[in-house]
Design a protein around this motif. Structure first.
Motif, PDB file in Angstrom:
ATOM      1  N   TRP A 466      13.681  39.137  19.631  1.00  0.00           N
ATOM      2  CA  TRP A 466      13.696  39.598  18.263  1.00  0.00           C
ATOM      3  C   TRP A 466      12.727  40.735  18.009  1.00  0.00           C
ATOM      4  O   TRP A 466      12.765  41.370  16.976  1.00  0.00           O
ATOM      5  N   LEU A 467      11.849  41.020  18.975  1.00  0.00           N
ATOM      6  CA  LEU A 467      10.772  41.967  18.700  1.00  0.00           C
ATOM      7  C   LEU A 467      11.286  43.356  18.333  1.00  0.00           C
ATOM      8  O   LEU A 467      10.916  43.918  17.314  1.00  0.00           O
ATOM      9  N   THR A 468      12.166  43.890  19.206  1.00  0.00           N
ATOM     10  CA  THR A 468      12.686  45.223  18.946  1.00  0.00           C
ATOM     11  C   THR A 468      13.440  45.249  17.622  1.00  0.00           C
ATOM     12  O   THR A 468      13.299  46.174  16.825  1.00  0.00           O
ATOM     13  N   MET A 469      14.241  44.196  17.424  1.00  0.00           N
ATOM     14  CA  MET A 469      15.023  44.122  16.209  1.00  0.00           C
ATOM     15  C   MET A 469      14.107  44.153  14.986  1.00  0.00           C
ATOM     16  O   MET A 469      14.357  44.873  14.024  1.00  0.00           O
ATOM     17  N   ALA A 470      13.019  43.387  15.053  1.00  0.00           N
ATOM     18  CA  ALA A 470      12.100  43.343  13.918  1.00  0.00           C
ATOM     19  C   ALA A 470      11.517  44.720  13.654  1.00  0.00           C
ATOM     20  O   ALA A 470      11.444  45.172  12.509  1.00  0.00           O
ATOM     21  N   ARG A 471      11.136  45.421  14.714  1.00  0.00           N
ATOM     22  CA  ARG A 471      10.564  46.752  14.539  1.00  0.00           C
ATOM     23  C   ARG A 471      11.543  47.703  13.885  1.00  0.00           C
ATOM     24  O   ARG A 471      11.218  48.434  12.957  1.00  0.00           O
ATOM     25  N   VAL A 472      12.780  47.690  14.418  1.00  0.00           N
ATOM     26  CA  VAL A 472      13.781  48.619  13.917  1.00  0.00           C
ATOM     27  C   VAL A 472      14.089  48.335  12.457  1.00  0.00           C
ATOM     28  O   VAL A 472      14.104  49.240  11.616  1.00  0.00           O
ATOM     29  N   VAL A 473      14.315  47.059  12.145  1.00  0.00           N
ATOM     30  CA  VAL A 473      14.674  46.702  10.777  1.00  0.00           C
ATOM     31  C   VAL A 473      13.530  47.040   9.831  1.00  0.00           C
ATOM     32  O   VAL A 473      13.728  47.585   8.753  1.00  0.00           O
ATOM     33  N   ARG A 474      12.318  46.753  10.263  1.00  0.00           N
ATOM     34  CA  ARG A 474      11.164  47.035   9.423  1.00  0.00           C
ATOM     35  C   ARG A 474      11.066  48.534   9.128  1.00  0.00           C
ATOM     36  O   ARG A 474      10.840  48.948   7.992  1.00  0.00           O
ATOM     37  N   GLY A 475      11.281  49.334  10.174  1.00  0.00           N
ATOM     38  CA  GLY A 475      11.229  50.780   9.965  1.00  0.00           C
ATOM     39  C   GLY A 475      12.262  51.228   8.957  1.00  0.00           C
ATOM     40  O   GLY A 475      11.988  52.008   8.043  1.00  0.00           O
ATOM     41  N   GLN A 476      13.470  50.685   9.117  1.00  0.00           N
ATOM     42  CA  GLN A 476      14.561  51.076   8.233  1.00  0.00           C
ATOM     43  C   GLN A 476      14.273  50.654   6.787  1.00  0.00           C
ATOM     44  O   GLN A 476      14.451  51.434   5.858  1.00  0.00           O
ATOM     45  N   VAL A 477      13.806  49.417   6.642  1.00  0.00           N
ATOM     46  CA  VAL A 477      13.527  48.916   5.294  1.00  0.00           C
ATOM     47  C   VAL A 477      12.410  49.742   4.658  1.00  0.00           C
ATOM     48  O   VAL A 477      12.492  50.131   3.493  1.00  0.00           O
ATOM     49  N   LEU A 478      11.403  50.040   5.461  1.00  0.00           N
ATOM     50  CA  LEU A 478      10.276  50.802   4.942  1.00  0.00           C
ATOM     51  C   LEU A 478      10.721  52.165   4.434  1.00  0.00           C
ATOM     52  O   LEU A 478      10.295  52.617   3.371  1.00  0.00           O
ATOM     53  N   SER A 479      11.611  52.803   5.200  1.00  0.00           N
ATOM     54  CA  SER A 479      12.030  54.127   4.765  1.00  0.00           C
ATOM     55  C   SER A 479      12.994  54.033   3.583  1.00  0.00           C
ATOM     56  O   SER A 479      13.067  54.912   2.756  1.00  0.00           O
ATOM     57  N   LEU A 480      13.750  52.916   3.543  1.00  0.00           N
ATOM     58  CA  LEU A 480      14.706  52.768   2.443  1.00  0.00           C
ATOM     59  C   LEU A 480      13.990  52.453   1.144  1.00  0.00           C
ATOM     60  O   LEU A 480      14.421  52.850   0.074  1.00  0.00           O
ATOM     61  N   LYS A 481      12.883  51.696   1.278  1.00  0.00           N
ATOM     62  CA  LYS A 481      12.240  51.151   0.102  1.00  0.00           C
ATOM     63  C   LYS A 481      11.879  52.251  -0.896  1.00  0.00           C
ATOM     64  O   LYS A 481      11.963  52.060  -2.089  1.00  0.00           O
ATOM     65  N   ASN A 482      11.497  53.390  -0.338  1.00  0.00           N
ATOM     66  CA  ASN A 482      11.030  54.434  -1.234  1.00  0.00           C
ATOM     67  C   ASN A 482      12.068  55.524  -1.469  1.00  0.00           C
ATOM     68  O   ASN A 482      11.752  56.555  -2.018  1.00  0.00           O
ATOM     69  N   THR A 483      13.299  55.292  -1.018  1.00  0.00           N
ATOM     70  CA  THR A 483      14.291  56.334  -1.252  1.00  0.00           C
ATOM     71  C   THR A 483      14.695  56.327  -2.711  1.00  0.00           C
ATOM     72  O   THR A 483      14.505  55.369  -3.441  1.00  0.00           O
ATOM     73  N   GLU A 484      15.314  57.437  -3.092  1.00  0.00           N
ATOM     74  CA  GLU A 484      15.564  57.623  -4.511  1.00  0.00           C
ATOM     75  C   GLU A 484      16.618  56.679  -5.052  1.00  0.00           C
ATOM     76  O   GLU A 484      16.556  56.252  -6.187  1.00  0.00           O
ATOM     77  N   PHE A 485      17.605  56.347  -4.204  1.00  0.00           N
ATOM     78  CA  PHE A 485      18.658  55.527  -4.799  1.00  0.00           C
ATOM     79  C   PHE A 485      18.198  54.094  -5.043  1.00  0.00           C
ATOM     80  O   PHE A 485      18.673  53.432  -5.954  1.00  0.00           O
ATOM     81  N   ILE A 486      17.199  53.663  -4.269  1.00  0.00           N
ATOM     82  CA  ILE A 486      16.643  52.343  -4.548  1.00  0.00           C
ATOM     83  C   ILE A 486      15.836  52.407  -5.845  1.00  0.00           C
ATOM     84  O   ILE A 486      15.927  51.537  -6.703  1.00  0.00           O
ATOM     85  N   GLU A 487      15.062  53.504  -5.974  1.00  0.00           N
ATOM     86  CA  GLU A 487      14.321  53.709  -7.208  1.00  0.00           C
ATOM     87  C   GLU A 487      15.280  53.707  -8.397  1.00  0.00           C
ATOM     88  O   GLU A 487      15.034  53.080  -9.427  1.00  0.00           O
ATOM     89  N   ALA A 488      16.377  54.408  -8.194  1.00  0.00           N
ATOM     90  CA  ALA A 488      17.360  54.509  -9.285  1.00  0.00           C
ATOM     91  C   ALA A 488      17.872  53.132  -9.654  1.00  0.00           C
ATOM     92  O   ALA A 488      17.975  52.786 -10.837  1.00  0.00           O
ATOM     93  N   ALA A 489      18.181  52.321  -8.627  1.00  0.00           N
ATOM     94  CA  ALA A 489      18.683  50.983  -8.901  1.00  0.00           C
ATOM     95  C   ALA A 489      17.633  50.172  -9.641  1.00  0.00           C
ATOM     96  O   ALA A 489      17.939  49.410 -10.561  1.00  0.00           O
ATOM     97  N   ARG A 490      16.364  50.382  -9.257  1.00  0.00           N
ATOM     98  CA  ARG A 490      15.306  49.621  -9.890  1.00  0.00           C
ATOM     99  C   ARG A 490      15.161  50.052 -11.344  1.00  0.00           C
ATOM    100  O   ARG A 490      14.946  49.244 -12.236  1.00  0.00           O
TER     101      ARG A 490
END
Lengths: 598, 343, 331
Positions: A466-490
Motif C-alpha cells: 500500500w505504500l506507493t499507493m498511499a504516496r500517489v493518492v496523497r499527492g493527488q489529493v493534496l494537489s486537488l485540495k487547493n484547486t479552484e473547482f474544489i474551492e468553487a464547490a466549497r
C-alpha cells in the motif's frame, strides 16, 4: 425553481432551460474515460495485452467448466509424462494392470488416469450381459451416462465391473452431524503410566446425559478415535450395531489448554471404552481440566452407492452383486460464493462434455498430475491472490493517502514520515517473519475466526504494497485540495462528503487504476516468490510459485523434463508481461497531460 | 552534509528500533515458544533451556537484554570489586561463577544465541554465511550494472534499430519473469544444453557465475530500461548539441557529456536494487543450494529459529538503509544541482 | 573572396508524415568580419540553415545537399567527419538560444570551456584553464578563476550566455553562428550581450551570422539581412535599405507587426494574417501566397526565384515593384 426566486434573472422558461442544458452537455465533450478508452484502443500492444488477459483470466476463472483432467488427482507413475498430441485420445487401460502383490483394487483404479472426478460403482457380474444390465441400472439410478470397464475377478470366474459416472456433489457418502439432547462434561489430563516414561493423555470420566437425566449407554459404543486440532477435540464413537443411514457419534469439546498428547484411553461413564490403552490411573495427573462436551449424531447421506444398492435390493438383476462405490475427487471444494459458482460450472461441464476430457496436452508432473490443468488452476489461484491482495493494498493505501492528504499539515507530515520509514525496511524479511509467526496461530484463526491461510496471505501482501499507493493518492489529493473547482464547490456550500465523492474521487480514480494494474503483477510475483519458498500457498493446492518449484526440481542431469519448465514459465511470463504492458498503456491513456492527443 | 547525516541517522535509529521492537514482541508473543516441539520435554530440562535463553524472565527484561548494551545476566556487571579488592568498572562474572561479558545485545552487535543450532550464536552463523551472500550480491550487482548499462546505451544510441528492439524485448521479459523461472532456463541452457558451468555447489568462481547471473538479470533489465530512457533524454538535450558544435568526437560527447546525465536514474535505482538483490538472494540461494544468509533466514523462519531470523532482518535493514544513504550522497556528487539540505 | 559561400542549400527531413523541406534552395555569402542577420518566423528554416553549416543536422532523418558549401577554400560537404570536427568550434563556432539548457548542468563551467581548447589546440589542462579564465574575463565576467569551478546553475542567465559566447570565441573562430543569442534573456541583459558581441567582433574580426526573429536586434547588429520564409530566402538587402524599403510583402508584414513607442498607440498593429505554413504540405507556387495581400494569379504557378534588384538587393516576389512605394503601412 422555488417561488422565492421570482427574480427575473432566475426565471428561465422550460424550452430555454432544455436548450441550455443540451448545449452544456455538448460543450462538455469527451469524458476522461471515453478519451482514455479511445487512446488505449489505439495503443496496439496494450489493447492486445488487455484481450489476452481477458481471455486468460476468463479461462482460469472458468476452470471447473473446462474438460481438462484433474489438477490434484495423482497417479502412480515413476516419472513425468511427456506432452501428448492434441488429437491423441487418452487411452483407457486395455488390460488390467499386472497382477501381483502390489496390485489391489484401489491401485488398479488409480492406474487409470483417463479421466477424473468421477464416482465408480463396483459390482460383481457373472458375464458380459449381466455387466451391461448393471451399467444400465447405474445410469438409471444416477441419471448420468456411465462408462464400463470389466476385469476378470480376482477369484472365481466372474467379472468385476467398474461403472463410472461423472461425480457430482451428493455422490460421496457424507455424514451430517446433528445435535442430540445428550451433553455433559469431559475431564482430561495427562497421566503417568507405570510402564512408560512419557505421560499419556487420557479422557477421564466423560459423562453424557440427556436432558431428562438418562445416561448415555456406553455399551452402544464399539470403538473410538480422536481428532484434535489445536484445542478443539472431536472424539468419534463408533456404533456397536450399524444402523442404515446413521453414522457414528461425535463428542466435541474444547480444552482450555492443549494436552501434551492425544488421549489413548477413554472412560465413558466409568466404563473403559473398547480399544483404550491400559492406563494406570493412579499416577499423578497433570494439567487436569474439565470441559463441556456435546454429543452429536451422524446421519449419512443417501449417496450414489447406497442408491444403487437399494435399487438392486428392490429389484435384483440376476448375476449382479453390488460391491462398493469409490470416488475420485478431482477438484478443491471452495466455500461460499466461489464454491457455488464452481458447482454450477461443473454441472455445465458435465452437461456439455459428459465424460470427455482432454489428454495430457502439456504432459504430467512427477506425480502424474496433468500439467495443463495445474497451470489453469494455478493461474486461477495466482490471479485471485493478485486481485484480492491488490484490492487490500488499494483499500489501505487509498484510505491512508487520502486521509493524509486531506488533513495536511503536521498530521500529513507525520503520516508520510511513517511511510518513508516503512519504505526503507527490506520488507520481504519482515513479511516472512510475520508469516511464520502468524502460522503459529493458524489453526486457532481458522477455527475461531474462519481466517484461513490464504486470507492471511491477502492481508499480509496488502499490508506491504500500500505504500506507493498511499504516496500517489496523497499527492493527488493534496494537489486537488487547493484547486479552484474544489474551492468553487466549497463556496457554493457543497458538503465535505459531496466534495469527496463527486470531485476528489473521480480525479483520484484514474491514477489509482493505473497503480492497481501495476500492483497486480507485482503482487503475483510476490505470491509466486513466497510460494516458491514454501511460505505461501501450500500443496496440494497449486499456484505459480509451486509450479516453479516443480520446474526447478524437474531439472536434473539425467533427463530434462522441459515441459515442466517451459509451459508454466510461459503462462506466468505472458500474463505478467501483459499486465505490465497494460499498466503502461493505461498510464499513458489516463495521463491528463496527453489528453486528446494520440 | 553534516545536518543531512544527522537527520538520516535519527531516522535510521527510529527505523531500526521499530523493526527490532516489533519483531521482538511478535516473536515473544507466540504461544508456547520455540521449544514446544513434537516431543514433550522433561520439566526440569525445559526449565533449564528456558533459563538459558532467559525465556523465564519478564518480557521487558528479555527485551532489554536483547537490545543491550548491558548484560543483564550479571547483577554486578556495571561495577565490581576484583579479587584484590580494587574497584573495577565493567568487569565481573556471572551467577554460576563463569566470567560473563558486561556488554551484550544488539547495540553491541551481538544478536544472541541461535535457538536451533544449539552451539552457535547468531553471530557465528552470520559470520560464516554473510561473506558468501555478499560475494553473490556483489557479483550479481556487477552483472546487473555491466549488462544493464551497456544494453541501455546500445539501445539508446540507435533507437528503433534491430538491436534496440531485441534488447527492449529482452528487458521487458526480464522484468516480467520471476528470477527462479529465469534461473531454470539458464540452468537448462548453460549447464545441460551447452555444458559450460557446473550445476550447484559453492566454492569456485564457476560455481558463482550462474547464480550471480540469474540474480542480476532482473535488475540488469531494469537498469537497461532506465539507462535507455535516461540516455535518450540526455542525448536529445540542448547541451549535447552544444558539445557536438564544439567539435568533440561523438565518443567523447557520449562518454563525457551524455553518460553522466543518462546514468543518474540508474544511480537512484541502486538503492531499491540492493534491497531487491537481497530479496532475490533468498530464492537463488535455495535453487543453487548456496549456504548464504538467505538460506539460513528461510530455514530459521520455517524452523522457528527466531533469534536468527531477527538478526538477519535487523542486519539487512541496517544494510539497506546505509546503502540508500550512500546512494543519496553519491547522487549529490554526480548532480551538482541537488544538495543534501534540500530534504 | 567571401569567407563563406552557400549555393542552393537544401535540407529535408524524411519523417513518417512525409518529407519536410526545412531549407529549400538558400544561397548567400558571408564576407570576413561581416554580420549577416537571418530573420524569419519560427519554422522558417533559419536555425536549420545554421545547423546545416555546422554539419549538425541529425541523419537520419535529415538530408543536407548543396551546390556549394564553401568555407574559405574548403568544401564543407566533402570534409570527412574528423576534418569537420576540426572546423567545428574552432573555425566556425556556434552559440545557442537558451544558455540554461545549452550548458551541461553536470559539468563545471571550466571543464566545458577547457575541453574546446584541449580538442582543437591540444593545450594541456593547465594552459587551457588559463586561456578559459582569460576568455571569461574577455566577456566581462568578474572573478573568472572562481567561476571556472562553478556549475551552470550557480550562474545567472546573462552570465551563462556570456559563458556560451566565451566558449564560442575561445578558439578565435572566423565565423560565429549565433542562434537567437538573446531571446531567453531580459531586455537589459540583451543589450549588454549584443554590445559585448559587437565589441568582440571588432576585436577578433569574426564574421557573425545572427539568427533572430527580433527585428530590433537585427537592425542594431547586422550589416546585411536575409529574410527567410518557409525554407526559402524571401529577401536580401543591406540592413538600412531593408528597413527603409522592404521589397517583399512578408518583410513588410514583419516590419508592420513590431510595436513602436512613437506615433499612434491606438493604431492596430499591422500583423500578418494567417499562420506559418506546414512545411510538409506547402501551397503550390509562392509559399506566402495564402497570407499575402498582393497575391496575383501568377503567384500560384511556381515558387518565385530570387530576383536581383541591384545594389546587393534581391527579392523573391513577383510583385516586388508594386511594393516600391509604401502604402498604408504603420510607418
Amino acid at each position: 425553481m422555488s417561488d422565492a426566486h421570482q427574480d427575473s434573472r432566475w426565471s428561465i422558461d422550460e424550452a430555454e432551460l432544455a436548450r441550455l442544458t443540451k448545449e452544456a452537455r455538448q460543450f462538455k465533450g469527451e469524458s476522461l474515460w471515453s478519451d482514455a478508452w479511445r487512446r488505449l484502443r489505439r495503443n496496439r500492444a496494450a489493447f492486445l495485452a488487455l484481450l489476452f488477459l481477458a481471455a486468460f483470466g476468463g479461462v482460469s476463472l472458468l476452470a471447473p467448466f473446462l474438460p481438462i483432467p484433474s489438477p490434484k488427482a495423482i497417479s502412480l507413475r515413476d516419472e513425468p509424462g511427456t506432452p501428448e498430441w492434441l488429437w491423441s485420445v487418452p487411452a483407457a487401460p486395455t488390460k488390467a494392470p499386472d497382477r501381483g502383490a502390489a496390485t489391489t483394487r484401489s491401485t488398479r483404479n488409480l492406474w487409470n488416469d483417463g479421466w477424473r472426478h468421477r464416482s465408480t460403482v463396483i459390482l460383481a457380474a457373472d458375464d458380459e450381459g449381466a455387466a451391461e444390465k448393471a451399467r444400465a441400472r447405474v445410469e438409471e439410478t444416477s441419471g448420468r451416462g456411465a462408462i464400463l470397464e470389466t476385469y476378470p475377478a480376482d477369484e472365481g470366474d466372474g467379472l468385476e465391473v467398474y461403472a463410472s459416472v461423472p461425480m457430482l456433489e451428493g455422490d460421496a457418502p457424507e455424514v451430517d452431524y446433528r445435535a442430540t439432547d445428550f451433553g455433559g462434561t469431559a475431564t482430561c489430563w495427562d497421566v503417568s503410566t507405570a510402564g512408560a516414561d512419557e505421560p499419556v493423555g487420557a479422557v477421564h470420566s466423560l459423562r453424557l446425559q440427556s436432558a431428562d437425566g438418562t445416561d448415555f449407554d456406553a455399551a452402544q459404543v464399539s470403538g473410538w478415535s480422536v481428532e484434535a486440532r489445536g484445542r478443539s477435540v472431536r472424539l468419534f464413537l463408533g456404533r456397536a450395531e450399524a444402523r442404515p443411514g446413521l453414522g457414528d457419534w461425535v463428542v466435541a469439546y474444547r480444552l482450555a489448554a492443549e494436552l501434551g498428547s492425544l488421549p489413548t484411553a477413554v472412560l465413558l461413564d466409568g466404563t473403559l471404552l473398547p480399544g483404550s490403552a491400559e492406563v494406570a490411573w493412579e499416577g499423578t495427573p497433570r494439567g487436569a481440566q474439565t470441559v463441556d462436551a456435546e454429543l452429536l449424531e451422524g446421519v449419512e447421506a443417501m449417496d450414489l452407492g447406497r442408491q444403487v444398492a437399494a435399487s438392486l435390493a428392490a429389484s435384483p438383476i440376476e448375476g449382479v452383486t453390488y460391491l462398493e462405490t469409490r470416488h475420485e475427487d478431482g477438484y478443491w471444494e471452495f466455500k461460499g460464493l466461489v464454491g457455488a459458482m464452481d458447482r454450477a460450472l461443473r454441472r455445465a461441464r458435465i452437461a456439455t462434455f459428459g465424460l470427455w476430457q482432454t489428454g495430457n496436452w502439456m504432459g504430467t508432473d512427477g506425480q502424474g498430475r496433468d500439467l495443463l490443468a495445474r497451470i489453469v488452476w494455478g493461474s486461477r489461484t495466482s490471479i485471485i491472490v493478485g486481485i484480492i491482495a491488490s484490492l487490500c493494498s488499494l483499500l489501505i493505501g487509498v484510505l491512508y493517502g487520502a486521509f493524509s492528504g486531506y488533513m495536511g499539515g503536521r498530521i500529513d507530515n507525520l503520516m508520510m514520515r511513517i511511510v518513508d520509514v516503512l519504505y526503507s525496511i527490506p520488507f520481504i524479511f519482515v513479511v516472512i517473519f510475520l508469516i511464520t509467526v502468524v502460522n503459529e496461530y493458524r489453526t486457532e484463526l481458522e477455527d475461531q475466526f474462519g481466517i484461513d491461510r490464504e486470507k492471511i496471505f491477502f492481508l499480509v501482501i496488502g499490508a506491504i504494497y500500500w505504500l506507493t499507493m498511499a504516496r500517489v493518492v496523497r499527492g493527488q489529493v493534496l494537489s486537488l485540495k487547493n484547486t479552484e473547482f474544489i474551492e468553487a464547490a466549497r463556496v457554493i456550500g457543497a458538503s465535505t462528503t459531496r466534495i469527496l465523492l463527486s470531485h476528489v474521487v473521480p480525479n483520484v480514480l484514474s491514477i489509482v487504476i493505473v497503480y492497481l494494474t501495476l500492483t497486480i503483477p507485482a503482487v503475483m510475483l510476490f505470491e509466486a516468490f513466497l510460494s516458491f519458498l514454501g511460505l505461501g500457498i501450500e500443496p496440494p493446492k497449486v499456484s505459480w510459485g509451486l509450479l516453479a518449484v516443480d520446474g526447478t526440481q524437474a531439472i536434473n542431469p539425467i533427463k530434462i523434463y522441459w515441459w515442466l519448465v517451459v509451459f508454466p514459465a510461459g503462462a506466468m511470463g505472458s500474463t505478467l508481461l501483459a499486465l505490465n504492458i497494460l499498466g503502461d498503456g493505461l498510464r499513458d491513456a489516463l495521463d491528463p497531460k496527453l489528453r486528446g492527443k494520440n | 552534509m553534516l545536518r543531512f547525516l544527522a537527520r538520516r541517522f535519527l531516522w535510521f535509529v527510529i527505523t531500526v528500533s521499530t523493526v527490532m521492537t516489533v519483531s521482538f514482541f511478535l516473536m515473544h508473543s507466540v504461544k508456547g515458544g520455540p521449544f514446544d516441539g513434537e516431543r514433550k520435554l522433561d520439566p526440569v530440562i525445559e526449565a533449564n533451556i528456558k533459563a538459558r535463553y532467559h525465556l523465564d524472565w519478564p518480557l521487558w527484561r528479555q527485551y532489554l537484554q536483547y537490545v543491550g548494551p548491558f548484560n543483564l545476566d550479571d547483577q554486578r556487571a556495571l561495577a565490581a570489586f576484583d579479587e584484590e579488592g580494587g574497584f573495577a568498572l565493567w568487569r565481573s562474572e556471572g551467577a554460576d561463577g563463569e566470567p560473563t561479558r558486561a556488554f551484550g545485545g544488539v547495540l553491541t552487535g551481538d544478536f544472541g544465541p541461535s535457538f536451533r543450532y544449539k552451539d552457535f550464536t547468531v553471530n557465528d552463523i552470520l559470520e560464516e554465511s554473510l561473506p558468501i551472500s555478499a560475494l553473490l550480491g556483489v557479483l550479481s550487482m556487477m552483472f546487473a550494472i555491466a549488462l544493464g548499462v551497456s544494453a541501455g546505451i546500445a539501445s539508446a544510441l540507435r533507437p528503433g534499430s534491430g538491436i534496440d528492439l531485441t534488447l527492449r524485448i529482452a528487458a521487458t521479459g526480464g522484468i516480467a519473469l520471476p528470477n527462479f523461472v529465469i534461473a531454470s532456463f539458464l540452468v537448462i541452457l548453460l549447464v545441460f544444453l551447452i555444458p559450460l558451468l557446473p550445476v550447484a555447489g559453492w566454492g569456485t568462481i564457476q560455481h558463482m557465475l550462474l547464480p550471480g547471473l540469474c540474480l542480476g538479470l532482473v535488475f540488469a533489465a531494469y537498469i537497461a530500461r532506465l539507462t535507455r530512457t535516461g540516455m535518450l533524454e540526455t542525448l536529445s538535450a540542448d547541451y549535447i548539441r552544444t558539445a557536438h558544435a564544439k567539435g568533440l568526437a561523438p565518443r567523447t560527447v557520449v562518454m563525457r557529456h551524455a553518460l553522466k546525465g543518462g546514468l543518474l536514474p540508474v544511480v537512484s535505482y541502486l538503492g531499491p536494487a540492493t534491497a531487491g538483490i537481497l530479496t532475490g538472494s533468498l530464492v537463488i540461494e535455495k535453487i543453487f543450494f548456496i549456504p548464504g544468509t538467505g538460506s539460513h533466514f528461510i530455514n530459521a523462519a520455517t524452523n522457528r529459529d527466531y533469534t536468527l531470523a531477527m538478526g538477519v532482518t535487523i542486519l539487512f535493514t541496517v544494510l539497506v538503509y546505509t546503502l540508500n544513504t550512500v546512494v543519496d550522497m553519491a547522487y549529490t556528487l554526480l548532480d551538482p544541482r541537488i544538495t543534501l539540505e534540500d530534504e | 573572396m567571401p569567407i563563406l559561400d552557400v549555393q542552393n542549400l537544401r535540407v529535408r527531413f524524411e519523417t513518417h508524415h512525409g518529407v519536410v523541406r526545412a531549407v529549400d534552395g538558400v544561397s548567400f555569402s558571408l564576407e570576413e568580419g561581416e554580420t549577416l542577420g537571418l530573420v524569419g518566423e519560427s519554422g522558417s528554416g533559419k536555425s536549420v540553415t545554421n545547423l546545416a553549416l555546422m554539419g549538425l543536422i541529425p541523419s537520419p532523418p535529415g538530408v543536407v545537399e548543396a551546390d556549394a558549401l564553401r568555407f574559405e577554400d574548403r568544401d564543407l560537404l566533402a570534409l570527412s567527419d574528423e576534418e569537420l570536427r576540426g572546423v567545428r568550434g574552432n573555425e566556425i563556432s556556434m552559440i545557442f538560444q537558451d544558455p540554461m539548457t545549452s550548458l551541461n548542468p553536470l559539468l563545471t563551467v571550466g571543464r566545458q570551456l577547457t575541453e574546446v581548447l584541449e580538442v582543437h589546440e591540444r593545450l594541456s589542462r593547465r594552459e587551457a584553464r588559463k586561456r578559459a579564465a582569460a576568455g571569461l574575463a574577455d566577456v566581462g565576467i568578474p572573478e573568472p578563476e572562481r567561476r571556472l569551478d562553478q556549475y551552470p546553475h550557480e550562474l545567472s542567465g546573462g552570465m551563462r550566455q556570456r559563458v556560451m559566447i566565451a566558449m564560442g570565441l575561445l578558439c578565435r573562430p572566423k565565423i560565429l553562428l549565433a542562434d537567437e543569442p538573446t531571446t531567453a534573456l531580459d531586455v537589459t541583459i540583451q543589450a549588454q550581450i549584443l554590445e559585448l558581441m559587437q565589441k568582440l567582433q571588432r576585436e577578433y574580426g569574426t564574421a557573425i551570422i545572427l539568427v533572430t526573429h527580433d527585428l530590433g536586434v537585427v537592425a542594431g547588429m547586422s550589416d546585411r539581412v536575409n529574410v527567410m520564409y518557409a525554407g526559402r530566402l524571401a529577401e536580401t538587402a543591406g540592413a538600412v535599405e531593408l528597413f527603409d524599403d522592404p521589397r517583399h510583402p512578408y518583410t513588410r508584414g514583419l516590419l508592420g507587426s513590431v510595436p513602436r513607442l512613437s506615433g499612434d498607440t491606438d493604431a492596430d498593429l499591422d500583423s500578418i494574417k494567417g499562420s506559418p505554413p506546414d512545411l510538409a504540405d506547402l501551397p503550390a507556387g509562392c509559399a506566402f501566397r495564402p497570407r499575402c495581400s498582393f497575391e496575383t494569379e501568377r503567384c500560384a504557378a511556381e515558387p518565385p526565384p530570387l530576383f536581383d534588384l541591384g545594389g546587393g538587393r534581391s527579392s523573391a516576389c513577383l510583385e516586388r515593384d508594386a511594393l516600391g512605394q509604401p502604402e498604408g503601412g504603420a510607418r
